[in-house]
Design a protein around this motif. Structure first.
Motif, PDB file in Angstrom:
ATOM      1  N   THR A 331     -37.149   7.280 -20.923  1.00  0.00           N
ATOM      2  CA  THR A 331     -37.809   5.983 -21.105  1.00  0.00           C
ATOM      3  C   THR A 331     -37.849   5.537 -22.557  1.00  0.00           C
ATOM      4  OG1 THR A 331     -39.980   7.072 -21.266  1.00  0.00           O
ATOM      5  CG2 THR A 331     -39.244   6.374 -19.074  1.00  0.00           C
ATOM      6  N   ALA A 332     -37.339   6.347 -23.490  1.00  0.00           N
ATOM      7  CA  ALA A 332     -37.325   5.976 -24.902  1.00  0.00           C
ATOM      8  C   ALA A 332     -36.509   4.701 -25.102  1.00  0.00           C
ATOM      9  CB  ALA A 332     -36.758   7.117 -25.750  1.00  0.00           C
ATOM     10  N   LEU A 333     -36.895   3.921 -26.114  1.00  0.00           N
ATOM     11  CA  LEU A 333     -36.259   2.613 -26.338  1.00  0.00           C
ATOM     12  C   LEU A 333     -34.767   2.753 -26.590  1.00  0.00           C
ATOM     13  CD1 LEU A 333     -36.424  -0.441 -26.767  1.00  0.00           C
ATOM     14  CD2 LEU A 333     -37.011   0.000 -29.170  1.00  0.00           C
ATOM     15  N   ILE A 334     -34.367   3.714 -27.440  1.00  0.00           N
ATOM     16  CA  ILE A 334     -32.957   3.866 -27.759  1.00  0.00           C
ATOM     17  C   ILE A 334     -32.160   4.255 -26.518  1.00  0.00           C
ATOM     18  CG2 ILE A 334     -33.262   6.278 -28.460  1.00  0.00           C
ATOM     19  CD1 ILE A 334     -30.826   3.701 -29.978  1.00  0.00           C
ATOM     20  N   VAL A 335     -32.757   5.068 -25.645  1.00  0.00           N
ATOM     21  CA  VAL A 335     -32.070   5.464 -24.411  1.00  0.00           C
ATOM     22  C   VAL A 335     -31.911   4.257 -23.494  1.00  0.00           C
ATOM     23  CG1 VAL A 335     -32.189   6.930 -22.367  1.00  0.00           C
ATOM     24  CG2 VAL A 335     -32.923   7.818 -24.585  1.00  0.00           C
ATOM     25  N   GLN A 336     -32.912   3.409 -23.414  1.00  0.00           N
ATOM     26  CA  GLN A 336     -32.817   2.214 -22.579  1.00  0.00           C
ATOM     27  C   GLN A 336     -31.749   1.257 -23.108  1.00  0.00           C
ATOM     28  OE1 GLN A 336     -34.561   1.587 -19.617  1.00  0.00           O
ATOM     29  NE2 GLN A 336     -35.054   3.766 -19.886  1.00  0.00           N
ATOM     30  N   ILE A 337     -31.656   1.160 -24.438  1.00  0.00           N
ATOM     31  CA  ILE A 337     -30.627   0.288 -25.027  1.00  0.00           C
ATOM     32  C   ILE A 337     -29.239   0.813 -24.682  1.00  0.00           C
ATOM     33  CG2 ILE A 337     -29.630  -0.521 -27.194  1.00  0.00           C
ATOM     34  CD1 ILE A 337     -32.460  -0.590 -28.347  1.00  0.00           C
ATOM     35  N   PHE A 338     -29.035   2.113 -24.869  1.00  0.00           N
ATOM     36  CA  PHE A 338     -27.737   2.706 -24.544  1.00  0.00           C
ATOM     37  C   PHE A 338     -27.446   2.621 -23.043  1.00  0.00           C
ATOM     38  CE2 PHE A 338     -27.707   5.711 -28.448  1.00  0.00           C
ATOM     39  CZ  PHE A 338     -27.275   4.652 -29.232  1.00  0.00           C
ATOM     40  N   THR A 339     -28.496   2.635 -22.228  1.00  0.00           N
ATOM     41  CA  THR A 339     -28.290   2.596 -20.776  1.00  0.00           C
ATOM     42  C   THR A 339     -27.763   1.241 -20.322  1.00  0.00           C
ATOM     43  OG1 THR A 339     -30.028   4.236 -20.411  1.00  0.00           O
ATOM     44  CG2 THR A 339     -29.406   2.861 -18.537  1.00  0.00           C
ATOM     45  N   PHE A 340     -28.245   0.164 -20.923  1.00  0.00           N
ATOM     46  CA  PHE A 340     -27.890  -1.170 -20.447  1.00  0.00           C
ATOM     47  C   PHE A 340     -26.858  -1.869 -21.328  1.00  0.00           C
ATOM     48  CE2 PHE A 340     -32.047  -0.422 -18.508  1.00  0.00           C
ATOM     49  CZ  PHE A 340     -31.781  -0.773 -17.203  1.00  0.00           C
ATOM     50  N   PHE A 341     -26.550  -1.336 -22.520  1.00  0.00           N
ATOM     51  CA  PHE A 341     -25.473  -1.919 -23.311  1.00  0.00           C
ATOM     52  C   PHE A 341     -24.150  -1.560 -22.644  1.00  0.00           C
ATOM     53  CE2 PHE A 341     -22.419  -1.759 -26.901  1.00  0.00           C
ATOM     54  CZ  PHE A 341     -22.468  -3.101 -27.241  1.00  0.00           C
ATOM     55  N   PRO A 342     -23.318  -2.556 -22.331  1.00  0.00           N
ATOM     56  CA  PRO A 342     -22.153  -2.309 -21.449  1.00  0.00           C
ATOM     57  C   PRO A 342     -21.236  -1.185 -21.916  1.00  0.00           C
ATOM     58  CG  PRO A 342     -22.465  -4.661 -21.792  1.00  0.00           C
ATOM     59  CD  PRO A 342     -23.410  -3.978 -22.722  1.00  0.00           C
ATOM     60  N   TYR A 343     -20.960  -1.104 -23.227  1.00  0.00           N
ATOM     61  CA  TYR A 343     -19.947  -0.159 -23.687  1.00  0.00           C
ATOM     62  C   TYR A 343     -20.503   1.243 -23.966  1.00  0.00           C
ATOM     63  CZ  TYR A 343     -16.830  -4.111 -23.902  1.00  0.00           C
ATOM     64  OH  TYR A 343     -16.071  -5.190 -23.557  1.00  0.00           O
TER      65      TYR A 343
END
Length: 424
Positions: A331-343
Motif C-alpha cells: 500500500t506504500a505510495l511508491i508501490v502504488q505509483i509503480f503498480t498503475f504506471f503503464p511501463y
C-alpha cells in the motif's frame, strides 16, 4: 486481402529472421555457454568427490591432548590417534617430521579454539586436519549424550512443517508463489531477448529505403500486426532454445550439478492468480512491443532511437529497487505509483500477483489499462509508419502524424482561368 497480407508478413518475417546466421549465433550463444559451464561443474564435482573419497581413505598419524575431558579415547583410537605426553612434545614431534598432526583441545571447546598443528600437505589438503579434529570432538560429545534424539537436537538437525491459512483456507506458501512468478520470468525473457528486434522491426525498412514500395502492396496495419506476431513466434523459439540446457541438466545431471529436486506435485496453482498473470503478461508484451515498433517508425536510425529504448529498458528494472516494499508494504505510495504506471505496471503487478497482494479490482484496472493503451500505441505505430514512410532523414513529429490529412478540393476550371490562346 488483409488477412492474406497478414499471414504473408508473419511467414516472411519469421522465416527471414530464423534463417539468418546471426540470429542463431546470438540465440545459441547463451545455451552453449551454459552447457560449457554445466560440463565444467560436472567435471569439477566428480574431481571433488574423488578427492573427498581419497581424503576419507587417507590415514595420518596424530596425537592429542584434552584439557576439556570431553574427548573419548575410544573415539580417538577409531580415528587412529594416540594421547600425547604434553602439548610441547606433540608440537615438537610435528616439527621434527616424526608425526603428521597434533590436536590440542582447550578447556572450553564451545568458546575456545582447537589448536591444530600438522605437516604441510598443500593449501587445499591441510583442511583435513581441522575436519578430523572437529569430528573427534563432535563424535565424543554425541556418545556422551547417550541418546540419538538428544544428539540430533544438539546438532541442530531439526525439521519443521509449517501450515498457513488465508481466508480460512490453507495457503500455498512459497509453493503458491512460484507458479505466478513464471509469468514475470517470461516477461523479462521476451523483452530482453526481443527488444532490439522490436525496435528494428520498422527501422530496417526505413534504413533500406523500401517502405514506399512495401506500402503499395500491404496495408500498414497488417504489416505492423504481422511483425508483432512474428516476433512472438521468434520469442517462443528463443525461449525453447534457452530452456533446453536447464531441462537436460535437471532431467539427467541433477545430482552431479547439485540441483535441488523440484516437487511439482507440491506446487499450488491458484486459478485467479494464473489468469491474472497471463493477462498482465500479454498486455505488457503488447504495450512494450507496440511502443518499440512506434519508436522505430518515428526515428530515422537505430542510433536516434537508442536513448529512448534505453529508458524503456530501465523502466522494467526500476521496480526491483523497491522489491522489499512491494512484498512487505504493497500500500506504500511508491508501490502504488509503480503498480498503475503503464511501463512499470507489468513487473510490479506480476510481483504483487505472485505474492498475493494484488486485489482483484486493481488487477482488472491494470489489465484494462495495459490492453487499451497497447491498442492505442499500436494505432499510433501504424500512423507513424504510414506518415513517415518517406521520411528517411528526420524524426517524425507525433503531432504532425496525428493531424488529420485533408485532400485539396478541386475547383471547376472556368473560361477566365484558361490561358489565352495565341495564334501563329
Amino acid at each position: 486481402m488483409a488477412r492474406h497480407n497478414l499471414g504473408t508478413v508473419v511467414r516472411f518475417e519469421f522465416f527471414r529472421t530464423i534463417t539468418k546466421r546471426r540470429f542463431w549465433v546470438a540465440t545459441l550463444f547463451v545455451p552453449v555457454v551454459l552447457i560449457v559451464v554445466f560440463s565444467l561443474v560436472f567435471v569439477s564435482n566428480n574431481s571433488r568427490e574423488q578427492s573427498e573419497a581419497a581424503q576419507k581413505d587417507a590415514h595420518f598419524s596424530f596425537e592429542y591432548t584434552d584439557a576439556s575431558g570431553v574427548v573419548l579415547p575410544s573415539v580417538v583410537e577409531s580415528f587412529g590417534g594416540t594421547l600425547a605426553p604434553s602439548t610441547e612434545a606433540g608440537v615438537a614431534a610435528v616439527k621434527a617430521g616424526t608425526l603428521d598432526a597434533f590436536f590440542a583441545y582447550p578447556a572450553e571447546p564451545a568458546s575456545q579454539k582447537i589448536r591444530v598443528f600438522g605437516a604441510d600437505i598443500g593449501v587445499f589438503n591441510n583442511g583435513e586436519y581441522s575436519s578430523v579434529a572437529q569430528s573427534i570432538l563432535q563424535t565424543s560429545a554425541a556418545e556422551r549424550l547417550g541418546s540419538p534424539e538428544l544428539t540430533q537436537i544438539a546438532a541442530g538437525d531439526l525439521t519443521t512443517n509449517t501450515v498457513t491459512f488465508s481466508n480460512g483456507n490453507v495457503s500455498g506458501g512459497f509453493n503458491g508463489v512460484l507458479p505466478p512468478l513464471v509469468f514475470l520470468a517470461i516477461f523479462y525473457a521476451v523483452i530482453l531477448l526481443l527488444g532490439n528486434q522490436m525496435l528494428s522491426a520498422t527501422l530496417e525498412e526505413k534504413e533500406n529505403r523500401v517502405t514506399e514500395m512495401i506500402l503499395t502492396t500491404i496495408n500498414p496495419t497488417s504489416l505492423i500486426l504481422g511483425k508483432i506476431v512474428s516476433l512472438l513466434f521468434i520469442g517462443i523459439v528463443q525461449m525453447a532454445v534457452f530452456a533446453l540446457p536447464f531441462v537436460l541438466g535437471y532431467l539427467f545431471f541433477r545430482s552431479q550439478l547439485n540441483i535441488p529436486n523440484l516437487d511439482l506435485a507440491a506446487l499450488t496453482f491458484d486459478p485467479q492468480q494464473m489468469i491474472v498473470g497471463a493477462l498482465i503478461l500479454l498486455g505488457g508484451f503488447a504495450l512494450f512491443t507496440g511502443t518499440l515498433v512506434a519508436l522505430g517508425a518515428a526515428m530515422p536510425t537505430v542510433k536516434d532511437a537508442g536513448p529512448i529504448y534505453g529508458a524503456l529498458m530501465i523502466l522494467i528494472f526500476v521496480p526491483f529497487y523497491t522489491i522489499s516494499l512491494i512484498i512487505s508494504d504493497p500500500t506504500a505510495l511508491i508501490v502504488q505509483i509503480f503498480t498503475f504506471f503503464p511501463y512499470s505496471a507489468p513487473v510490479t503487478a506480476l510481483l504483487r500477483n505472485a505474492f498475493g497482494t494484488l486485489p482483484l479490482w486493481q488487477a482488472i484496472v491494470i489489465i484494462a489499462e495495459l490492453w487499451i493503451l497497447a491498442a492505442l500505441v499500436l494505432r499510433l505505430a501504424v500512423r507513424l509508419f504510414r506518415y513517415g514512410s518517406i521520411e528517411y532523414s528526420r524524426k517524425i513529429s507525433i503531432r504532425d502524424a496525428l493531424r488529420p490529412t485533408r485532400q485539396p478540393v478541386k475547383q471547376p476550371v472556368t473560361s477566365r482561368e484558361l490561358p489565352p490562346v495565341t495564334r501563329t
